[in-house]
Design a protein around this motif. Sequence first.
Motif, PDB file in Angstrom:
ATOM      1  N   UNK A   1       0.817  -1.210   0.000  1.00 59.19           N
ATOM      2  CA  UNK A   1       0.000   0.000   0.000  1.00 59.19           C
ATOM      3  C   UNK A   1       0.857   1.270   0.000  1.00 59.19           C
ATOM      4  N   UNK A   2       0.251   2.406  -0.342  1.00 56.86           N
ATOM      5  CA  UNK A   2       0.982   3.680  -0.290  1.00 56.86           C
ATOM      6  C   UNK A   2       1.610   3.866   1.090  1.00 56.86           C
ATOM      7  N   UNK A   3       2.840   4.338   1.092  1.00 52.18           N
ATOM      8  CA  UNK A   3       3.572   4.530   2.342  1.00 52.18           C
ATOM      9  C   UNK A   3       4.345   3.299   2.769  1.00 52.18           C
ATOM     10  N   UNK A   4       4.126   2.167   2.067  1.00 54.37           N
ATOM     11  CA  UNK A   4       4.855   0.936   2.372  1.00 54.37           C
ATOM     12  C   UNK A   4       6.247   0.974   1.754  1.00 54.37           C
ATOM     13  N   UNK A   5       6.944  -0.140   1.850  1.00 54.13           N
ATOM     14  CA  UNK A   5       8.331  -0.181   1.394  1.00 54.13           C
ATOM     15  C   UNK A   5       8.592  -1.447   0.587  1.00 54.13           C
ATOM     16  N   UNK A   6       9.332  -1.291  -0.507  1.00 57.81           N
ATOM     17  CA  UNK A   6       9.840  -2.401  -1.304  1.00 57.81           C
ATOM     18  C   UNK A   6      11.355  -2.268  -1.318  1.00 57.81           C
ATOM     19  N   UNK A   7      12.041  -3.354  -0.960  1.00 59.41           N
ATOM     20  CA  UNK A   7      13.508  -3.331  -0.868  1.00 59.41           C
ATOM     21  C   UNK A   7      14.070  -4.440  -1.750  1.00 59.41           C
ATOM     22  N   UNK A   8      15.075  -4.098  -2.560  1.00 57.90           N
ATOM     23  CA  UNK A   8      15.780  -5.074  -3.388  1.00 57.90           C
ATOM     24  C   UNK A   8      17.210  -5.163  -2.864  1.00 57.90           C
ATOM     25  N   UNK A   9      17.651  -6.388  -2.561  1.00 55.52           N
ATOM     26  CA  UNK A   9      19.007  -6.615  -2.046  1.00 55.52           C
ATOM     27  C   UNK A   9      19.711  -7.651  -2.909  1.00 55.52           C
ATOM     28  N   UNK A  10      21.014  -7.486  -3.046  1.00 53.46           N
ATOM     29  CA  UNK A  10      21.872  -8.462  -3.705  1.00 53.46           C
ATOM     30  C   UNK A  10      23.052  -8.705  -2.787  1.00 53.46           C
ATOM     31  N   UNK A  11      23.291  -9.982  -2.461  1.00 48.25           N
ATOM     32  CA  UNK A  11      24.417 -10.294  -1.594  1.00 48.25           C
ATOM     33  C   UNK A  11      24.882 -11.720  -1.857  1.00 48.25           C
ATOM     34  N   UNK A  12      26.034 -12.060  -1.288  1.00 50.32           N
ATOM     35  CA  UNK A  12      26.614 -13.380  -1.448  1.00 50.32           C
ATOM     36  C   UNK A  12      26.471 -14.149  -0.143  1.00 50.32           C
ATOM     37  N   UNK A  13      26.127 -15.439  -0.262  1.00 47.88           N
ATOM     38  CA  UNK A  13      25.961 -16.275   0.914  1.00 47.88           C
ATOM     39  C   UNK A  13      26.398 -17.697   0.556  1.00 47.88           C
ATOM     40  N   UNK A  14      27.474 -18.164   1.166  1.00 43.51           N
ATOM     41  CA  UNK A  14      27.958 -19.540   0.972  1.00 43.51           C
ATOM     42  C   UNK A  14      28.096 -19.921  -0.503  1.00 43.51           C
TER      43      UNK A  14
END
Length: 108
Positions: free
Chosen positions: A19-32
């Motif tokens: 909804x408006x005011x919410x958050x979308x986050x995109x992450x890129x990382x390395x794991x094992x």
Amino acid sequence: VRLRQALGNLVANAVRYTPPGGEVVVKLFQEAGTAILEVSDTGTGIAPEDLPHVFDRFWRADKSRSRTTGGSGLGLAITRHLVEAHGGTVSVTSEVGRGSAFRISLPL
């Protein structure tokens, strides 16, 4: 190009269900020895009984949606197919009312 399409599907869904005011986050990382691409949101979330079906073709969490109001029900199935074609996996965790996190794991 196809991985960009998979990411685009996840981001589009996150935006659609946040909804408006919410958050979308995109992450890129390395794991094992694995590259992890994660799209998380503070959206409506997915009911536990629906989680096993989110990557099924033509399946929609909101049964009131149709092709004209809510897409074809193919985006996540296509995402899974594209990721698996690159030797990876895609998974989801979610909590109703708190949001979802979709994770693409690819071998480095």
